[in-house]
Design a protein around this motif. Structure first.
Motif, PDB file in Angstrom:
ATOM      1  N   ALA A 169       1.084  -1.367   0.058  1.00 39.28           N
ATOM      2  CA  ALA A 169      -0.360  -0.426   0.458  1.00 39.28           C
ATOM      3  C   ALA A 169       0.872   1.108  -0.365  1.00 39.28           C
ATOM      4  O   ALA A 169       0.659   1.931  -0.923  1.00 39.28           O
ATOM      5  N   ASN A 170       2.008   0.940   0.779  1.00 41.66           N
ATOM      6  CA  ASN A 170       2.630   2.532   0.624  1.00 41.66           C
ATOM      7  C   ASN A 170       3.313   2.605  -0.634  1.00 41.66           C
ATOM      8  O   ASN A 170       3.166   3.984  -1.098  1.00 41.66           O
ATOM      9  N   LEU A 171       3.916   1.635  -1.335  1.00 44.68           N
ATOM     10  CA  LEU A 171       4.252   2.241  -2.379  1.00 44.68           C
ATOM     11  C   LEU A 171       3.100   1.945  -3.722  1.00 44.68           C
ATOM     12  O   LEU A 171       3.780   3.341  -4.246  1.00 44.68           O
ATOM     13  N   LEU A 172       2.250   2.227  -3.503  1.00 43.45           N
ATOM     14  CA  LEU A 172       1.027   2.245  -4.227  1.00 43.45           C
ATOM     15  C   LEU A 172       0.710   3.689  -4.053  1.00 43.45           C
ATOM     16  O   LEU A 172       0.785   4.071  -4.606  1.00 43.45           O
ATOM     17  N   PHE A 173       0.786   4.040  -2.396  1.00 43.70           N
ATOM     18  CA  PHE A 173       0.060   5.549  -2.429  1.00 43.70           C
ATOM     19  C   PHE A 173       0.974   6.729  -3.510  1.00 43.70           C
ATOM     20  O   PHE A 173       0.955   7.692  -3.478  1.00 43.70           O
ATOM     21  N   PHE A 212      -5.321   4.455   6.057  1.00 45.32           N
ATOM     22  CA  PHE A 212      -4.983   5.031   7.447  1.00 45.32           C
ATOM     23  C   PHE A 212      -3.837   6.025   6.413  1.00 45.32           C
ATOM     24  O   PHE A 212      -3.899   7.917   6.678  1.00 45.32           O
ATOM     25  N   MET A 213      -2.816   4.927   6.099  1.00 47.46           N
ATOM     26  CA  MET A 213      -1.676   5.859   5.380  1.00 47.46           C
ATOM     27  C   MET A 213      -2.355   6.657   3.666  1.00 47.46           C
ATOM     28  O   MET A 213      -1.538   7.866   4.068  1.00 47.46           O
ATOM     29  N   TYR A 214      -2.963   5.931   3.938  1.00 43.97           N
ATOM     30  CA  TYR A 214      -3.488   7.092   2.168  1.00 43.97           C
ATOM     31  C   TYR A 214      -4.351   8.124   2.507  1.00 43.97           C
ATOM     32  O   TYR A 214      -4.056   9.310   2.182  1.00 43.97           O
ATOM     33  N   LEU A 215      -4.642   8.714   3.869  1.00 43.75           N
ATOM     34  CA  LEU A 215      -4.806  10.217   4.404  1.00 43.75           C
ATOM     35  C   LEU A 215      -4.013  10.579   4.175  1.00 43.75           C
ATOM     36  O   LEU A 215      -3.768  11.922   4.356  1.00 43.75           O
ATOM     37  N   ILE A 216      -2.866  10.019   5.015  1.00 42.32           N
ATOM     38  CA  ILE A 216      -1.646  10.663   5.177  1.00 42.32           C
ATOM     39  C   ILE A 216      -0.542  11.518   4.006  1.00 42.32           C
ATOM     40  O   ILE A 216      -0.561  13.170   3.520  1.00 42.32           O
TER      41      ILE A 216
END
Length: 131
Positions: free
Chosen positions: A42-46, A109-113
């Protein structure tokens, strides 16, 4: 071009900090049964979608028509939302009933960051352009 490099720096810093946290908090992930591979994916996708949308919006800022920028912001939000939804659906369909709900919620939540960092960066670019 230096301006746009400065605007992307917060997004790269967030990626780096989240990556370090994901890898260093291994005991936390094990304790709460969270799949760190999902979080790293998810981190890489974002990061990738954020960069794609940022460059799309940067090009829209150079257009004389202000509606182009507004459309690019809306299109960027749609790209990020749909790619996130597709990634979650692909994950759930691939893994089946054993998918990790906690990891999905932490990823959202990472998406919001990332969203907050991207909004701050593009608004700085827009303010600088209008001055």
């Amino acid at each position: 071009m230096k301006l746009f490099g400065k605007m992307l720096l917060p997004v790269f810093i967030i990626f780096l900090l989240l990556s370090i946290f994901i890898f260093s908090a291994n005991s936390l992930w094990v304790k709460y049964n969270v799949d760190k591979n999902v979080l790293m994916g998810a981190n890489l996708l974002f990061l990738v979608t954020g960069l794609l949308v940022f460059f799309m919006q940067k090009n829209a800022l150079q257009n004389k028509n202000p509606n182009v920028f507004v459309r690019s912001v809306i299109a960027g939000m749609m790209i990020k939302m749909f790619s996130t939804v597709l990634a979650v659906l692909a994950y759930v369909l691939t893994v089946g009933q054993g998918y990790n709900k906690k990891a999905v919620f932490i990823a959202l939540f990472m998406y919001l960051i990332y969203l907050a960092a991207e909004v701050m960066a593009i608004s700085k670019v827009n303010r600088t352009k209008n001055v």
